[in-house]
Structures are given as C-alpha cells and as structure tokens.
Design a protein around this motif. Structure first.
Motif, PDB file in Angstrom:
ATOM      1  N   VAL A 145       0.875  -1.171   0.000  1.00  0.00           N
ATOM      2  CA  VAL A 145       0.000   0.000   0.000  1.00  0.00           C
ATOM      3  C   VAL A 145       0.912   1.220   0.000  1.00  0.00           C
ATOM      4  CG1 VAL A 145      -1.749   1.313   1.279  1.00  0.00           C
ATOM      5  CG2 VAL A 145      -1.783  -1.194   1.322  1.00  0.00           C
ATOM      6  N   THR A 146       0.569   2.226  -0.788  1.00  0.00           N
ATOM      7  CA  THR A 146       1.306   3.487  -0.760  1.00  0.00           C
ATOM      8  C   THR A 146       0.309   4.623  -0.616  1.00  0.00           C
ATOM      9  OG1 THR A 146       3.041   2.565  -2.189  1.00  0.00           O
ATOM     10  CG2 THR A 146       2.963   4.974  -1.953  1.00  0.00           C
ATOM     11  N   ASP A 147       0.557   5.468   0.372  1.00  0.00           N
ATOM     12  CA  ASP A 147      -0.248   6.662   0.601  1.00  0.00           C
ATOM     13  C   ASP A 147       0.569   7.865   0.164  1.00  0.00           C
ATOM     14  OD1 ASP A 147      -2.414   5.274   1.759  1.00  0.00           O
ATOM     15  OD2 ASP A 147      -1.415   5.239   3.697  1.00  0.00           O
ATOM     16  N   TYR A 148      -0.046   8.740  -0.639  1.00  0.00           N
ATOM     17  CA  TYR A 148       0.631   9.921  -1.171  1.00  0.00           C
ATOM     18  C   TYR A 148       0.108  11.173  -0.484  1.00  0.00           C
ATOM     19  CZ  TYR A 148       2.424   6.853  -4.756  1.00  0.00           C
ATOM     20  OH  TYR A 148       3.076   5.838  -5.404  1.00  0.00           O
ATOM     21  N   TYR A 149       1.028  12.095  -0.197  1.00  0.00           N
ATOM     22  CA  TYR A 149       0.707  13.310   0.541  1.00  0.00           C
ATOM     23  C   TYR A 149       1.459  14.500  -0.047  1.00  0.00           C
ATOM     24  CZ  TYR A 149      -0.341   9.829   4.191  1.00  0.00           C
ATOM     25  OH  TYR A 149      -0.825   8.765   4.900  1.00  0.00           O
ATOM     26  N   HIS A 150       1.020  15.682   0.345  1.00  0.00           N
ATOM     27  CA  HIS A 150       1.836  16.878   0.173  1.00  0.00           C
ATOM     28  C   HIS A 150       1.506  17.826   1.325  1.00  0.00           C
ATOM     29  CE1 HIS A 150      -1.713  18.594  -1.955  1.00  0.00           C
ATOM     30  NE2 HIS A 150      -1.268  19.726  -1.460  1.00  0.00           N
ATOM     31  N   VAL A 151       2.424  18.742   1.564  1.00  0.00           N
ATOM     32  CA  VAL A 151       2.228  19.737   2.614  1.00  0.00           C
ATOM     33  C   VAL A 151       1.830  21.037   1.936  1.00  0.00           C
ATOM     34  CG1 VAL A 151       3.308  21.013   4.498  1.00  0.00           C
ATOM     35  CG2 VAL A 151       3.905  18.615   4.117  1.00  0.00           C
ATOM     36  N   ASP A 171      -3.795  -0.743 -14.005  1.00  0.00           N
ATOM     37  CA  ASP A 171      -2.612  -1.604 -13.972  1.00  0.00           C
ATOM     38  C   ASP A 171      -2.576  -2.513 -12.747  1.00  0.00           C
ATOM     39  OD1 ASP A 171      -1.613  -0.497 -16.381  1.00  0.00           O
ATOM     40  OD2 ASP A 171      -0.739   1.184 -15.268  1.00  0.00           O
ATOM     41  N   GLY A 172      -3.705  -3.090 -12.388  1.00  0.00           N
ATOM     42  CA  GLY A 172      -3.771  -4.007 -11.270  1.00  0.00           C
ATOM     43  C   GLY A 172      -3.804  -3.355  -9.897  1.00  0.00           C
ATOM     44  N   HIS A 173      -3.936  -2.031  -9.858  1.00  0.00           N
ATOM     45  CA  HIS A 173      -3.976  -1.309  -8.584  1.00  0.00           C
ATOM     46  C   HIS A 173      -5.297  -0.555  -8.444  1.00  0.00           C
ATOM     47  CE1 HIS A 173       0.392  -1.708  -9.170  1.00  0.00           C
ATOM     48  NE2 HIS A 173       0.444  -1.701  -7.848  1.00  0.00           N
ATOM     49  N   PHE A 174      -5.803  -0.522  -7.232  1.00  0.00           N
ATOM     50  CA  PHE A 174      -6.925   0.353  -6.909  1.00  0.00           C
ATOM     51  C   PHE A 174      -6.336   1.685  -6.488  1.00  0.00           C
ATOM     52  CE2 PHE A 174      -8.445  -3.925  -6.032  1.00  0.00           C
ATOM     53  CZ  PHE A 174      -9.625  -3.937  -6.758  1.00  0.00           C
ATOM     54  N   ILE A 175      -6.907   2.777  -6.963  1.00  0.00           N
ATOM     55  CA  ILE A 175      -6.414   4.112  -6.631  1.00  0.00           C
ATOM     56  C   ILE A 175      -7.590   4.951  -6.153  1.00  0.00           C
ATOM     57  CG2 ILE A 175      -5.261   6.190  -7.465  1.00  0.00           C
ATOM     58  CD1 ILE A 175      -4.051   4.311  -9.698  1.00  0.00           C
ATOM     59  N   LEU A 176      -7.482   5.396  -4.925  1.00  0.00           N
ATOM     60  CA  LEU A 176      -8.471   6.302  -4.370  1.00  0.00           C
ATOM     61  C   LEU A 176      -7.820   7.674  -4.310  1.00  0.00           C
ATOM     62  CD1 LEU A 176     -11.246   6.765  -2.990  1.00  0.00           C
ATOM     63  CD2 LEU A 176     -10.064   6.420  -0.818  1.00  0.00           C
ATOM     64  N   ASP A 177      -8.303   8.600  -5.136  1.00  0.00           N
ATOM     65  CA  ASP A 177      -7.829   9.982  -5.082  1.00  0.00           C
ATOM     66  C   ASP A 177      -8.621  10.693  -4.001  1.00  0.00           C
ATOM     67  OD1 ASP A 177      -5.962   9.889  -7.287  1.00  0.00           O
ATOM     68  OD2 ASP A 177      -7.718   9.760  -8.587  1.00  0.00           O
ATOM     69  N   MET A 178      -7.974  11.615  -3.311  1.00  0.00           N
ATOM     70  CA  MET A 178      -8.659  12.295  -2.217  1.00  0.00           C
ATOM     71  C   MET A 178      -8.013  13.634  -1.923  1.00  0.00           C
ATOM     72  SD  MET A 178      -7.221  10.079   1.008  1.00  0.00           S
ATOM     73  CE  MET A 178      -7.401   8.505   0.234  1.00  0.00           C
ATOM     74  N   HIS A 179      -8.677  14.378  -1.095  1.00  0.00           N
ATOM     75  CA  HIS A 179      -8.147  15.614  -0.523  1.00  0.00           C
ATOM     76  C   HIS A 179      -8.508  15.551   0.964  1.00  0.00           C
ATOM     77  CE1 HIS A 179      -6.701  19.736  -0.517  1.00  0.00           C
ATOM     78  NE2 HIS A 179      -7.620  19.947   0.408  1.00  0.00           N
TER      79      HIS A 179
END
Length: 163
Positions: free
Chosen positions: A68-74, A109-117
């Motif tokens: 699992v990878t969670d993506y963030y920004h500040v 590509d075999g991944h589920f992606i949940l975009d969020m804010h």
C-alpha cells in the motif's frame, strides 16, 4: 532556544548535524520531522520533502499482505493526503468511491487508486519491520524500522517544533 528548534536561525553548524541532509535549506522548502511518540517526544530526524512538499508512506498491509502506498503533500503547513494506492481490499482500506474526502476512484494496472483531498494533521506511525514501513521523499527512501522506534509521529517541522 535549542538550535534544533530554530534550524533556520542556527546556520551551517546545525545543518551539518542534521541526518540525511546534503545541502542547506532553501527558502520555501518543506521539512518533515519524525518524533518519538511513546517516550519524551524528542525529534528523531528531519528531512526535506519533495520540491512541491510531496512525500509518500508505503507499507505491507497486515491483512492482505500486499503493498500500500499513501501519497501526501504539505500545503500551508498542513499535511494533505492526495491518494491511496493498493492491490487488494483489506480491513481499513477503502472499498467505495464515496469514501471520506474521496475525489475519485479507479482501477489501473492491477492497482486500486483512491484519489482524495484529506487533511490529516500529524500522522502517527506504528512501525513493525515485517510491514516494511518506509517514508519516501524526493531524495530519500527511509525504512522506518531502521530508526529503532516502534511508534513515531510525522509532521511538518514547523508544526512539530514551535519557536
């Protein structure tokens, strides 16, 4: 005030002592601080996020045993989660498009992606070597188990270290 709390004011001497740091801070650069959660709350390390304040956290999910990878920004001193990418549904992973703060949902590509804010505030991290918890920035892939703590808190440095 201790030099580590006032990094911008302490000059080059403080920069040499900061782990993972190769060059002096640049104006507008976002710094991430990892602090001990269960002890005295001391700063374990700090490192620069990506040029746009981006970073990610990856781990092996404890139920599905998949990455699992969670993506963030500040942004404006706050951590915003922008997406979660995973291969298999498991406890604690999103399963619907209208999950909290979701802005999109797709399978690619075999991944589920949940975009969020999603504003997160400081992120508490439970570290276990078998789950390969890793902090990724533009310049660093930091395996968190190697720091020797089983609980850390991740936050923008300005939030964790007040003047």
């Amino acid at each position: 005030m201790p030099c580590r709390r006032q990094l911008r004011l302490c000059g080059m001497a403080a920069l040499v002592a900061v782990p993972f740091l190769a060059s002096p801070a640049r104006a507008g650069e976002v710094w991430l601080c990892l602090t001990e959660t269960r002890g005295d709350g001391h700063e374990v390390t700090r490192l620069p996020a990506g040029s746009d304040g981006a970073f990610s956290l990856s781990f092996i999910h404890s139920v599905s045993r998949t990455p699992v990878t969670d993506y963030y920004h500040v942004a404006d001193g706050q951590i915003v989660q922008t997406s979660e990418v995973f291969r298999a549904h498991g406890a604690g992973l999103p399963s619907i498009a209208n999950d909290m703060d979701a802005t999109g949902w797709r399978h690619e590509d075999g991944h589920f992606i949940l975009d969020m804010h999603r504003l997160t505030g400081p992120i508490p991290l439970r570290i276990q070597a078998q789950f390969k918890n890793t902090l990724h920035t533009a310049d660093t892939d930091l395996p968190l188990a190697g720091l020797g703590y089983n609980a850390l808190t991740l936050a923008p440095c300005d939030e964790e270290t007040s003047p």
